[in-house]
Design a protein around this motif. Structure first.
Motif, PDB file in Angstrom:
ATOM      1  N   GLU A  40       0.865  -1.177   0.000  1.00 17.36           N
ATOM      2  CA  GLU A  40       0.000   0.000   0.000  1.00 17.36           C
ATOM      3  C   GLU A  40       0.905   1.231   0.000  1.00 17.36           C
ATOM      4  O   GLU A  40       2.055   1.171   0.442  1.00 17.36           O
ATOM      5  CB  GLU A  40      -0.889   0.013   1.236  1.00 17.36           C
ATOM      6  CG  GLU A  40      -1.851  -1.146   1.358  1.00 17.36           C
ATOM      7  CD  GLU A  40      -2.562  -1.155   2.698  1.00 17.36           C
ATOM      8  OE1 GLU A  40      -2.633  -0.095   3.356  1.00 17.36           O
ATOM      9  OE2 GLU A  40      -3.034  -2.234   3.100  1.00 17.36           O
TER      10      GLU A  40
ATOM     11  N   TYR B 178       1.083   3.775   1.895  1.00 15.37           N
ATOM     12  CA  TYR B 178       1.495   4.314   3.191  1.00 15.37           C
ATOM     13  C   TYR B 178       1.494   3.231   4.272  1.00 15.37           C
ATOM     14  O   TYR B 178       0.996   3.440   5.373  1.00 15.37           O
ATOM     15  CB  TYR B 178       0.602   5.493   3.579  1.00 15.37           C
ATOM     16  CG  TYR B 178       0.634   6.605   2.562  1.00 15.37           C
ATOM     17  CD1 TYR B 178       1.731   7.454   2.454  1.00 15.37           C
ATOM     18  CD2 TYR B 178      -0.424   6.783   1.666  1.00 15.37           C
ATOM     19  CE1 TYR B 178       1.780   8.451   1.490  1.00 15.37           C
ATOM     20  CE2 TYR B 178      -0.383   7.782   0.701  1.00 15.37           C
ATOM     21  CZ  TYR B 178       0.725   8.607   0.619  1.00 15.37           C
ATOM     22  OH  TYR B 178       0.764   9.601  -0.340  1.00 15.37           O
ATOM     23  N   GLU B 179       2.056   2.075   3.963  1.00 21.09           N
ATOM     24  CA  GLU B 179       2.299   1.061   4.997  1.00 21.09           C
ATOM     25  C   GLU B 179       3.615   1.443   5.676  1.00 21.09           C
ATOM     26  O   GLU B 179       4.698   1.041   5.238  1.00 21.09           O
ATOM     27  CB  GLU B 179       2.386  -0.334   4.389  1.00 21.09           C
ATOM     28  CG  GLU B 179       1.055  -0.922   3.990  1.00 21.09           C
ATOM     29  CD  GLU B 179       1.167  -2.383   3.574  1.00 21.09           C
ATOM     30  OE1 GLU B 179       1.233  -3.254   4.467  1.00 21.09           O
ATOM     31  OE2 GLU B 179       1.183  -2.649   2.356  1.00 21.09           O
TER      32      GLU B 179
ATOM     33  N   PRO C 168       1.528  10.155   9.899  1.00 24.36           N
ATOM     34  CA  PRO C 168       0.223  10.753   9.604  1.00 24.36           C
ATOM     35  C   PRO C 168      -0.892   9.766   9.926  1.00 24.36           C
ATOM     36  O   PRO C 168      -0.700   8.547   9.906  1.00 24.36           O
ATOM     37  CB  PRO C 168       0.300  11.058   8.109  1.00 24.36           C
ATOM     38  CG  PRO C 168       1.396  10.184   7.590  1.00 24.36           C
ATOM     39  CD  PRO C 168       2.364   9.989   8.702  1.00 24.36           C
ATOM     40  N   ASN C 169      -2.083  10.295  10.231  1.00 24.52           N
ATOM     41  CA  ASN C 169      -3.165   9.415  10.678  1.00 24.52           C
ATOM     42  C   ASN C 169      -3.682   8.500   9.575  1.00 24.52           C
ATOM     43  O   ASN C 169      -4.378   7.521   9.858  1.00 24.52           O
ATOM     44  CB  ASN C 169      -4.311  10.223  11.297  1.00 24.52           C
ATOM     45  CG  ASN C 169      -4.860  11.282  10.342  1.00 24.52           C
ATOM     46  OD1 ASN C 169      -4.586  11.242   9.141  1.00 24.52           O
ATOM     47  ND2 ASN C 169      -5.618  12.226  10.862  1.00 24.52           N
ATOM     48  N   TYR C 170      -3.322   8.778   8.310  1.00 23.78           N
ATOM     49  CA  TYR C 170      -3.773   7.906   7.222  1.00 23.78           C
ATOM     50  C   TYR C 170      -2.819   6.737   6.974  1.00 23.78           C
ATOM     51  O   TYR C 170      -3.087   5.872   6.149  1.00 23.78           O
ATOM     52  CB  TYR C 170      -3.946   8.700   5.923  1.00 23.78           C
ATOM     53  CG  TYR C 170      -2.738   9.512   5.504  1.00 23.78           C
ATOM     54  CD1 TYR C 170      -1.660   8.928   4.858  1.00 23.78           C
ATOM     55  CD2 TYR C 170      -2.690  10.881   5.760  1.00 23.78           C
ATOM     56  CE1 TYR C 170      -0.556   9.669   4.488  1.00 23.78           C
ATOM     57  CE2 TYR C 170      -1.589  11.640   5.382  1.00 23.78           C
ATOM     58  CZ  TYR C 170      -0.523  11.026   4.750  1.00 23.78           C
ATOM     59  OH  TYR C 170       0.564  11.773   4.387  1.00 23.78           O
ATOM     60  N   ALA C 171      -1.700   6.694   7.687  1.00 22.29           N
ATOM     61  CA  ALA C 171      -0.746   5.606   7.494  1.00 22.29           C
ATOM     62  C   ALA C 171      -1.310   4.301   8.057  1.00 22.29           C
ATOM     63  O   ALA C 171      -2.008   4.294   9.077  1.00 22.29           O
ATOM     64  CB  ALA C 171       0.572   5.931   8.173  1.00 22.29           C
ATOM     65  N   ASN C 172      -1.003   3.201   7.386  1.00 26.09           N
ATOM     66  CA  ASN C 172      -1.314   1.865   7.898  1.00 26.09           C
ATOM     67  C   ASN C 172      -0.075   1.381   8.634  1.00 26.09           C
ATOM     68  O   ASN C 172       0.887   0.939   8.013  1.00 26.09           O
ATOM     69  CB  ASN C 172      -1.679   0.929   6.751  1.00 26.09           C
ATOM     70  CG  ASN C 172      -2.010  -0.476   7.224  1.00 26.09           C
ATOM     71  OD1 ASN C 172      -1.829  -0.809   8.387  1.00 26.09           O
ATOM     72  ND2 ASN C 172      -2.479  -1.316   6.314  1.00 26.09           N
TER      73      ASN C 172
END
Length: 289
Positions: A82, A84-85, A96-100
């Protein structure tokens, strides 16, 4: 910092078929900032590469396919994740809060920005900034996927469907518990969700007809690229192909062996069978379903 092209595309030279061949893990251009930040040797870093897969697949355009090759190394940015894994253990500032930050790949140290190389050694002598990770994603990951998506969409527009063969290499597998020969090729379609039975059986037969031991969805069922782009209901079939490194290289020295030429020719033969198969489907409605 990455300051060159992120990928190379070679288009069909002899006609065109709805086939895209990709090598996202064979890049070997290591930026100077990464080399300065690591405690590993270049040889150790290269253990994470799918070495020479771009050479193995280089005949694809002669068969009418498009070929996409990532130039950046997997240890720098992994295009088969992905976007932002991201591993919180690797960074000195908050993600960032959208990171996995909790995927199995992250837990293993092998997120979009890897923390370790394939043999488990830590890559960096110090933690990175999140800004550096985002810059790598913007300069390498996103352009690669834009290019891949464009190639697929162009073929769906032209032909009504597209086949994606995502090519990788794997460490040599051990023999089975009953002494049976180890698989030399592993095909993955995410357990039947990203391709159709006809394509899988065609590729299985092609490799086995060339004398290879072939496994299906075990131990590799397909990664992010296969899942992301393989949607048969939308006309896109995606199949991951893993090739044992011992077929074509010395796994310790990372040097090519004489087996590379044979495997390259055999892989071209498999691509040719897939290309011929796609040609039979072009005039059939909803051909790839």
């Amino acid at each position: 910092m990455w300051d060159g092209p992120a990928f190379a595309i070679e288009h069909a030279r002899c006609g065109e078929v709805p086939l895209v061949v990709a090598s996202p893990h064979s890049g070997s251009r290591y930026p100077t900032d990464m080399l300065a930040a690591t405690g590993l040797t270049p040889h150790d870093l290269r253990r994470s590469e799918d070495c020479f897969v771009h050479e193995l697949a280089a005949n694809a355009p002669e068969l009418g396919a498009a070929f996409l090759e990532a130039l950046f190394p997997r240890a720098y940015v992994d295009a088969n994740r992905e976007p932002y894994e991201l591993d919180p253990l690797l960074f000195k500032d908050p993600l960032p809060n959208y990171a996995n930050a909790s995927s199995p790949r992250v837990a293993a140290g092998l997120g979009t920005i890897a923390r370790i190389v394939a043999n488990g050694q830590p890559i960096y002598r110090h933690k990175l900034s999140v800004a550096e990770a985002l810059q790598r994603i913007e300069s390498c990951y996103i352009p690669y996927h834009q290019a891949l998506r464009g190639l697929i969409e162009d073929r769906v527009t032209q032909f009504g469907f597209c086949v994606l063969l995502d090519c990788h290499s794997m460490p040599t597998l051990p023999r089975g518990s009953n002494g049976e020969a180890a698989a030399q090729v592993v095909l993955g379609d995410c357990h039947g969700t990203t391709a159709n039975q006809a394509l899988v059986e065609l590729v299985l037969r092609a490799f086995r007809g060339l004398g290879y031991q072939v496994a299906y969805n075990n131990p590799y069922a397909g990664g992010f690229i296969t899942r992301q782009y393989g949607h048969p209901e939308c006309g896109v079939l995606a199949l991951q192909i893993e090739l044992a490194r011992s077929l074509y290289m010395n796994e310790a020295s990372l040097a090519r062996t004489t087996g590379l030429r044979r495997l390259r020719d055999d892989l071209a033969s498999v691509f040719a069978e897939v290309a011929a198969w796609t040609n039979t489907l072009i005039n059939q409605p909803r051909a790839a379903e």
